[in-house]
Design a protein around this motif. Structure first.
Motif, PDB file in Angstrom:
ATOM      1  N   ASP A  57       0.825  -1.201   0.000  1.00 10.36           N
ATOM      2  CA  ASP A  57       0.000   0.000   0.000  1.00 10.36           C
ATOM      3  C   ASP A  57       0.861   1.254   0.000  1.00 10.36           C
ATOM      4  O   ASP A  57       0.504   2.265  -0.605  1.00 10.36           O
ATOM      5  CB  ASP A  57      -0.926   0.002   1.208  1.00 10.36           C
ATOM      6  CG  ASP A  57      -1.828   1.226   1.247  1.00 10.36           C
ATOM      7  OD1 ASP A  57      -2.549   1.454   0.259  1.00 10.36           O
ATOM      8  OD2 ASP A  57      -1.793   1.957   2.244  1.00 10.36           O
ATOM      9  N   GLU A  58       2.002   1.187   0.650  1.00  9.29           N
ATOM     10  CA  GLU A  58       2.867   2.360   0.738  1.00  9.29           C
ATOM     11  C   GLU A  58       3.651   2.613  -0.552  1.00  9.29           C
ATOM     12  O   GLU A  58       4.056   3.739  -0.838  1.00  9.29           O
ATOM     13  CB  GLU A  58       3.851   2.200   1.905  1.00  9.29           C
ATOM     14  CG  GLU A  58       3.160   2.175   3.268  1.00  9.29           C
ATOM     15  CD  GLU A  58       4.106   1.794   4.392  1.00  9.29           C
ATOM     16  OE1 GLU A  58       5.290   1.489   4.084  1.00  9.29           O
ATOM     17  OE2 GLU A  58       3.682   1.790   5.560  1.00  9.29           O
ATOM     18  N   LYS A  60       2.867   2.453  -3.884  1.00 10.94           N
ATOM     19  CA  LYS A  60       2.106   3.305  -4.812  1.00 10.94           C
ATOM     20  C   LYS A  60       2.476   3.157  -6.286  1.00 10.94           C
ATOM     21  O   LYS A  60       1.586   3.188  -7.153  1.00 10.94           O
ATOM     22  CB  LYS A  60       2.225   4.787  -4.435  1.00 10.94           C
ATOM     23  CG  LYS A  60       1.795   5.100  -3.005  1.00 10.94           C
ATOM     24  CD  LYS A  60       0.357   4.663  -2.729  1.00 10.94           C
ATOM     25  CE  LYS A  60      -0.048   5.036  -1.313  1.00 10.94           C
ATOM     26  NZ  LYS A  60      -1.383   4.493  -0.954  1.00 10.94           N
ATOM     27  N   LYS A 270      -8.351  -2.516  -1.456  1.00 10.48           N
ATOM     28  CA  LYS A 270      -7.129  -2.087  -2.126  1.00 10.48           C
ATOM     29  C   LYS A 270      -7.127  -2.553  -3.576  1.00 10.48           C
ATOM     30  O   LYS A 270      -7.497  -3.679  -3.886  1.00 10.48           O
ATOM     31  CB  LYS A 270      -5.903  -2.652  -1.399  1.00 10.48           C
ATOM     32  CG  LYS A 270      -4.568  -2.224  -2.007  1.00 10.48           C
ATOM     33  CD  LYS A 270      -4.338  -0.722  -1.910  1.00 10.48           C
ATOM     34  CE  LYS A 270      -3.044  -0.324  -2.618  1.00 10.48           C
ATOM     35  NZ  LYS A 270      -2.756   1.119  -2.474  1.00 10.48           N
ATOM     36  N   GLY A 310      -6.816   5.664  -3.627  1.00 12.54           N
ATOM     37  CA  GLY A 310      -6.364   4.560  -2.790  1.00 12.54           C
ATOM     38  C   GLY A 310      -5.700   3.422  -3.509  1.00 12.54           C
ATOM     39  O   GLY A 310      -5.463   2.358  -2.916  1.00 12.54           O
ATOM     40  N   THR A 350       0.982   7.543   1.254  1.00 14.25           N
ATOM     41  CA  THR A 350      -0.149   8.417   1.570  1.00 14.25           C
ATOM     42  C   THR A 350      -1.428   7.608   1.694  1.00 14.25           C
ATOM     43  O   THR A 350      -1.482   6.428   1.345  1.00 14.25           O
ATOM     44  CB  THR A 350      -0.342   9.498   0.495  1.00 14.25           C
ATOM     45  OG1 THR A 350      -0.574   8.864  -0.766  1.00 14.25           O
ATOM     46  CG2 THR A 350       0.876  10.395   0.407  1.00 14.25           C
ATOM     47  N   LYS A 351      -2.472   8.282   2.162  1.00 10.58           N
ATOM     48  CA  LYS A 351      -3.796   7.684   2.283  1.00 10.58           C
ATOM     49  C   LYS A 351      -4.810   8.597   1.586  1.00 10.58           C
ATOM     50  O   LYS A 351      -4.582   9.802   1.455  1.00 10.58           O
ATOM     51  CB  LYS A 351      -4.191   7.541   3.767  1.00 10.58           C
ATOM     52  CG  LYS A 351      -3.274   6.630   4.577  1.00 10.58           C
ATOM     53  CD  LYS A 351      -3.444   5.175   4.176  1.00 10.58           C
ATOM     54  CE  LYS A 351      -2.599   4.276   5.073  1.00 10.58           C
ATOM     55  NZ  LYS A 351      -2.724   2.841   4.663  1.00 10.58           N
ATOM     56  N   TRP A 353      -7.729  11.107   1.305  1.00  9.01           N
ATOM     57  CA  TRP A 353      -8.276  12.095   2.227  1.00  9.01           C
ATOM     58  C   TRP A 353      -9.785  11.949   2.269  1.00  9.01           C
ATOM     59  O   TRP A 353     -10.373  11.135   1.555  1.00  9.01           O
ATOM     60  CB  TRP A 353      -7.866  13.498   1.763  1.00  9.01           C
ATOM     61  CG  TRP A 353      -8.072  14.567   2.794  1.00  9.01           C
ATOM     62  CD1 TRP A 353      -7.758  14.500   4.116  1.00  9.01           C
ATOM     63  CD2 TRP A 353      -8.651  15.862   2.571  1.00  9.01           C
ATOM     64  NE1 TRP A 353      -8.089  15.676   4.750  1.00  9.01           N
ATOM     65  CE2 TRP A 353      -8.644  16.532   3.823  1.00  9.01           C
ATOM     66  CE3 TRP A 353      -9.159  16.517   1.463  1.00  9.01           C
ATOM     67  CZ2 TRP A 353      -9.136  17.828   3.975  1.00  9.01           C
ATOM     68  CZ3 TRP A 353      -9.635  17.811   1.604  1.00  9.01           C
ATOM     69  CH2 TRP A 353      -9.631  18.453   2.845  1.00  9.01           C
ATOM     70  N   GLN A 356     -11.609  13.271  -2.279  1.00 11.65           N
ATOM     71  CA  GLN A 356     -10.562  12.889  -3.224  1.00 11.65           C
ATOM     72  C   GLN A 356     -10.403  13.897  -4.359  1.00 11.65           C
ATOM     73  O   GLN A 356      -9.308  14.108  -4.855  1.00 11.65           O
ATOM     74  CB  GLN A 356     -10.866  11.508  -3.830  1.00 11.65           C
ATOM     75  CG  GLN A 356     -10.729  10.360  -2.845  1.00 11.65           C
ATOM     76  CD  GLN A 356     -11.944  10.234  -1.953  1.00 11.65           C
ATOM     77  OE1 GLN A 356     -13.060  10.065  -2.444  1.00 11.65           O
ATOM     78  NE2 GLN A 356     -11.736  10.314  -0.645  1.00 11.65           N
ATOM     79  N   THR A 366      -4.472  13.890  -1.459  1.00 18.24           N
ATOM     80  CA  THR A 366      -3.949  12.762  -0.705  1.00 18.24           C
ATOM     81  C   THR A 366      -3.628  13.267   0.694  1.00 18.24           C
ATOM     82  O   THR A 366      -3.664  14.485   0.947  1.00 18.24           O
ATOM     83  CB  THR A 366      -2.671  12.172  -1.353  1.00 18.24           C
ATOM     84  OG1 THR A 366      -1.634  13.174  -1.351  1.00 18.24           O
ATOM     85  CG2 THR A 366      -2.939  11.702  -2.773  1.00 18.24           C
ATOM     86  N   SER A 367      -3.307  12.370   1.600  1.00 15.69           N
ATOM     87  CA  SER A 367      -2.991  12.791   2.964  1.00 15.69           C
ATOM     88  C   SER A 367      -1.941  11.869   3.565  1.00 15.69           C
ATOM     89  O   SER A 367      -1.780  10.724   3.144  1.00 15.69           O
ATOM     90  CB  SER A 367      -4.249  12.783   3.836  1.00 15.69           C
ATOM     91  OG  SER A 367      -4.743  11.465   4.007  1.00 15.69           O
ATOM     92  N   LYS A 368      -1.248  12.413   4.540  1.00 18.43           N
ATOM     93  CA  LYS A 368      -0.237  11.649   5.274  1.00 18.43           C
ATOM     94  C   LYS A 368      -0.135  12.242   6.669  1.00 18.43           C
ATOM     95  O   LYS A 368       0.318  13.379   6.828  1.00 18.43           O
ATOM     96  CB  LYS A 368       1.108  11.694   4.570  1.00 18.43           C
ATOM     97  CG  LYS A 368       2.194  10.829   5.213  1.00 18.43           C
ATOM     98  CD  LYS A 368       3.541  11.030   4.522  1.00 18.43           C
ATOM     99  CE  LYS A 368       3.489  10.651   3.068  1.00 18.43           C
ATOM    100  NZ  LYS A 368       4.793  10.857   2.385  1.00 18.43           N
TER     101      LYS A 368
END
Length: 443
Positions: A57-58, A60, A270, A310, A350-351, A353, A356, A366-368
């Motif tokens: 997931d990290e 990307k 995912k 995502g 990131t994840k 938000w 989107q 995106t968010s972190k």
């Protein structure tokens, strides 16, 4: 069977090369021992309950590589053998009649798959420069040729025919030498169902008995053995949803759903957007023209959209029979790497938000942690970026990735957050397409 330029619904499992190479002892230790000690059963409810390894997931962004005997005719698509012999399509038969002598068989392409200029260290350098965090190689396609020295392939492999090399093993070694395991990972893809052989990479480890003819319904047995028999169930192995019929978008650690799949809203599972730089093929084509090559801006836009929703973005190239990655493919990969060198903070790890996409605009979020990233595809004519959704506080600060100074901002009851962008000529901007503002201290 698949249409031109498409891949089979049964294609693929994303899997680290550790098992294929027989070097499981090189695997990094699982970060979550309780996960690796868990036992699964050969049924989808049990297998689908396995947590997705965090590294995937990290990551990307990954690079997909379609390479094999189909790279010799290098015409039409990587499904050359099937279109020629299976479907008997007229264009493929005409191509063979015009370019090869009567009686020429697909097996005769094997010795011409030389990989003469295959330098895996150069591939590794390119993939790293592209910003990829994992690499996926097609180790066996529909015609059954394996890119490693398989003892059960009836000599239809890269050690006995053509290169006389372990192509898979060499790439895995080169990537491990160049990159720490936690920086760039290696994976493989093979056809689960093909017309020549149903024996696959795992025969070295006693798993080939689960893959006899018509055994795609035994996929849960294979996956179960991977998870349980080999101690790779922590941070190492991820599998997709292409395990046979009726599994796409339903079963697996992550979903491909279909080639070039792009959802319109945030999925609950995912997923991965798998696409190719060549619009019409996954393998190298001699007859490719520039209009059939995806533009840099489109690739970066798809990467941004995918991550905002995502997903992971897997971008494919097709090397030549000699093992060369043609300049246009290199150029596209390096363009992504250049963009990520500035904007990677808004992509990696990131994840999604809470929002989107800005309504009817080209701003993706995106968010972190406590940071929110707004990636905008078009520079506003007045130099002011308007964002409707971020809610500012007394501690809000805003910067642009690649620019050191804080940006001035204000709020408007109708237009929302107004950000004064740097007043610089286009040539002085950190990138020429898709810029990122970083917001901290927003709700």
């Amino acid at each position: 069977m698949p249409a031109l330029g498409a891949r089979s619904e049964a294609v693929g499992v994303l899997l680290l090369l550790l098992l294929v190479l027989g070097v499981a002892d090189l695997a990094p230790r699982a970060r979550h021992p309780t996960q690796s000690q868990r036992r699964y059963t050969p049924d989808w409810p049990s297998l689908d309950s396995r947590p997705l390894p965090a590294w995937y997931d990290e990551a990307k962004f990954g690079v997909f590589v379609h390479w094999g005997v189909f790279s010799v005719p290098a015409w039409g698509s990587e499904w050359f053998w099937w279109h020629w012999k299976g479907e008997g399509l007229a264009p493929y038969q005409s191509f063979m009649n015009e370019n090869y002598p009567p009686g020429f068989s697909y097996a005769d392409f094997g010795p011409e798959f030389t990989a003469r200029f295959y330098h895996p260290e150069e591939w590794a350098s390119l993939f790293q420069a592209a910003g990829a965090k994992y690499v996926v190689l097609t180790t066996k396609h529909h015609e059954g040729f394996t890119n490693w020295p398989s003892p059960v392939s009836w000599n239809w492999n890269s050690k006995d025919v053509g290169p006389h090399r372990d192509l898979v093993g060499e790439l895995g070694t080169a990537l491990r030498k160049r990159c720490l395991p936690d920086i760039l990972r290696v994976g493989t893809v093979w056809e689960l169902e093909d017309e020549v052989s149903e024996l696959h990479a795992f025969e070295r480890h006693g798993l080939s008995s689960y893959l006899s003819a018509g055994s795609i319904n035994q996929s849960p047995v294979l996956i179960n053995n991977i998870y349980n028999r080999y101690k790779l169930s922590g941070d190492d192995v991820v599998v997709n949803d292409r395990w046979g019929r009726n599994t796409s978008c339903h079963h697996g650690g992550f979903y491909n759903c279909q080639d070039k799949y792009m959802p319109h809203s945030l999925p609950s599972h995912k997923w991965e957007m798998c696409t190719s730089i060549d619009k019409l093929s996954w393998g190298y084509r001699r007859n490719m023209v520039i209009s059939e090559v995806v533009k840099e801006s489109q690739i970066i836009k798809e990467l941004i959209q995918t991550v905002s929703l995502g997903g992971n973005y897997l971008l494919n190239i097709g090397p030549t029979k000699d093992g060369l990655i043609i300049p246009i493919f290199q150029e596209r990969l390096l363009a992504v790497g250049k963009w990520l060198s500035i904007n990677g903070e808004a992509i990696y790890a990131t994840k999604p938000w809470r929002v989107q996409l800005e309504n009817m605009t080209s701003v993706w979020y995106t968010s972190k942690g406590s940071c929110v990233y707004a990636i905008f595809l078009h520079w506003p004519e007045n130099g002011v970026l308007s964002l409707a959704f971020p809610i500012t506080t007394s501690s809000t600060t805003i910067t642009m990735l690649g620019i050191q100074e804080d940006l001035k901002w204000s709020t408007d009851p109708i237009k929302g957050l107004l950000i004064n962008l740097p007043q610089l000529p286009p040539s002085a901007l950190p990138v020429q397409f898709a810029w990122t503002v970083k917001l901290t201290g927003v709700k």
